[in-house]
Design a protein around this motif. Structure first.
Motif, PDB file in Angstrom:
ATOM      1  N   VAL A   1       8.478 -29.092  40.591  1.00 34.64           N
ATOM      2  CA  VAL A   1       8.997 -27.760  40.915  1.00 34.64           C
ATOM      3  C   VAL A   1       7.838 -26.780  40.969  1.00 34.64           C
ATOM      4  N   PRO A   2       7.579 -26.140  42.124  1.00 34.35           N
ATOM      5  CA  PRO A   2       6.493 -25.164  42.220  1.00 34.35           C
ATOM      6  C   PRO A   2       6.933 -23.791  41.711  1.00 34.35           C
ATOM      7  N   TYR A   3       5.952 -22.895  41.544  1.00 36.26           N
ATOM      8  CA  TYR A   3       6.231 -21.509  41.141  1.00 36.26           C
ATOM      9  C   TYR A   3       7.224 -21.464  39.984  1.00 36.26           C
ATOM     10  N   ALA A   4       6.963 -22.284  38.995  1.00 37.07           N
ATOM     11  CA  ALA A   4       7.962 -22.568  37.962  1.00 37.07           C
ATOM     12  C   ALA A   4       8.326 -21.351  37.123  1.00 37.07           C
ATOM     13  N   ASP A   5       7.343 -20.532  36.760  1.00 33.75           N
ATOM     14  CA  ASP A   5       7.665 -19.348  35.958  1.00 33.75           C
ATOM     15  C   ASP A   5       8.665 -18.454  36.676  1.00 33.75           C
ATOM     16  N   PHE A   6       8.540 -18.371  37.986  1.00 32.65           N
ATOM     17  CA  PHE A   6       9.457 -17.545  38.767  1.00 32.65           C
ATOM     18  C   PHE A   6      10.790 -18.249  38.988  1.00 32.65           C
ATOM     19  N   GLN A   7      10.736 -19.516  39.350  1.00 27.80           N
ATOM     20  CA  GLN A   7      11.930 -20.197  39.843  1.00 27.80           C
ATOM     21  C   GLN A   7      12.908 -20.669  38.773  1.00 27.80           C
ATOM     22  N   LEU A   8      12.406 -21.224  37.705  1.00 27.29           N
ATOM     23  CA  LEU A   8      13.281 -21.955  36.795  1.00 27.29           C
ATOM     24  C   LEU A   8      14.071 -21.027  35.877  1.00 27.29           C
TER      25      LEU A   8
END
Length: 399
Positions: A142-149
């Motif tokens: 999963v990329p951009y994890a701080d934003f996405q998750l």
């Protein structure tokens, strides 16, 4: 940790297989390193109605693509630029892949991220939209994890409600989005086209929003029974020749305040035409059902359909009865849901038992990864179950 990853892979129309692949890396589809990303161990990864478009060949994807876009799991590896997540966190993965940096993401429109797909402003896991590997697997990147998750605040609480929380990645926010676009509020009368899992989430979300009469239309009685026993009115579309007449028999008026299409381009006709595919029928159905001055949400999939017998539909062009709709001054909104716009609030609604009927509406069956190909075949035949894959045997109580 293993160096392999088992996953559900598309090998052709109605040909899903479980293959053994390489363990995912912290890198983007173009090979660029992704220190902003994480590896997630999947605890629950669902089969969605949208996956059936791929299974049936009406949404083209390349052979060998890993399926799945409804994922809930545990973070097991983090990139060097990840600051707010740690191994052991239980998270929901929104199906939209979004950078968090572009104009649309900064305005909450994560369904139309401008950077994650070089071909179009839209990226998603397991959909041939940006090349992102799907999540019907043991592990995923999963990329951009701080934003996405979306991190669940308490691990034990999350595991107690994991099957309800598992729908936060797509179908519950998608259902909610359709209702919001249709203007549903306290007291609204609502027509829901489709009693599949997303339509049933729509019924739960409509109750959460305070809708009065919730009418659900579908062709399968076992699906309709699930919503009927949870307080909804139902219309068996194979038994009526006029949707408006059927609505009038319930409400005393042929129209509802708000209507949502959860079906997309694989809809069927009414009555004697119930066995015939009518690709634009569901969208015309909700336009017909909505009162003058009302609104509709179109969240079913409407892409180019290579399996359609209609040449225009193979190009993504669908026939709308816009003349009759236009005179009613409608408000029409369509497209994918910006999952991140809704998932936190819906998570809190689940954790605080504001939708206690969600599990009964969903009718979940937990299966192993190896059982997924057969579940696709059963779902394709109209099964009323919501299939949740348990890749690691993490959900023994649910099984």
């Amino acid at each position: 940790m293993t160096d392999k990853n088992r996953a559900v892979v598309f090998h052709g129309v109605k040909d899903m297989r479980v293959d053994t692949l390489e363990f995912p890396k912290l890198e983007m589809p173009n090979g660029k390193k992704a220190p902003h990303g994480v590896i997630v161990k999947l605890l629950a990864t669902n089969i969605c109605g949208s996956d059936l478009h791929i299974y049936r060949g009406s949404f083209p994807v390349p052979e060998g693509m890993v399926m799945g876009h409804e994922m809930t799991g545990e973070v097991v590896e983090i990139g060097s630029d990840v600051e707010f997540l740690k191994p052991g966190d239980i998270v929901s993965v929104p199906f939209n892949v979004a950078c968090g940096r572009c104009r649309n993401c900064r305005n909450g429109r994560t369904e139309v991220c401008e950077t994650t797909n070089p071909e179009v402003s839209c990226a998603a896991y397991g959909f041939n939209l940006g090349g992102f590997v799907g999540g019907q697997a043991e592990y995923m990147f999963v990329p951009y994890a701080d934003f996405q998750l979306l991190r669940f605040p308490d691990k034990d609480q999350a595991m107690e409600k994991i099957l309800d929380l598992a729908v936060l990645s797509d179908i519950l926010p998608t259902a909610f989005h359709g209702l919001m676009e249709a203007g549903v509020k306290a007291g609204s009368t609502v027509y829901i086209a489709g009693a599949g899992p997303v339509g049933r989430c729509g019924a739960a979300a409509a109750r959460l929003l305070g809708a009065s009469c919730i009418i659900v239309g579908d062709y399968y009685e076992d699906r309709l029974e699930l919503v009927r026993r949870n307080g909804c009115e139902t219309i068996n579309l194979s038994e009526v020749d006029s949707l408006n007449d059927a609505i009038e028999a319930i409400l005393g008026t042929p129209y509802v305040d708000c209507a949502v299409d959860y079906v997309g381009n694989e809809a069927h006709g009414l009555g004697q035409e119930a066995e015939e595919t009518k690709s634009s029928y569901a969208i015309n159905q909700v336009l017909d059902a909505t009162r003058p001055g009302g609104a509709t949400g179109i969240v079913g999939v409407y892409g180019a359909n290579p399996k359609s017998p209609v040449p225009a539909e193979r190009e993504g062009i669908y026939s709308l009865n816009f003349g009759d709709a236009w005179i009613k001054s409608p408000r029409i909104s369509g497209g994918q849901a910006p999952v991140m716009h809704y998932n936190y609030d819906l998570m809190m609604s689940i954790l605080w038992d504001r939708m206690p009927y969600l599990s009964d509406l969903l009718n979940i069956k937990v299966i192993s990864l190896d059982e997924a190909p057969q579940a696709y075949a059963d779902f394709d035949k109209g099964s009323a179950l919501k299939y949740v894959i348990d890749p690691h045997g993490s959900l023994p109580a649910a099984r």
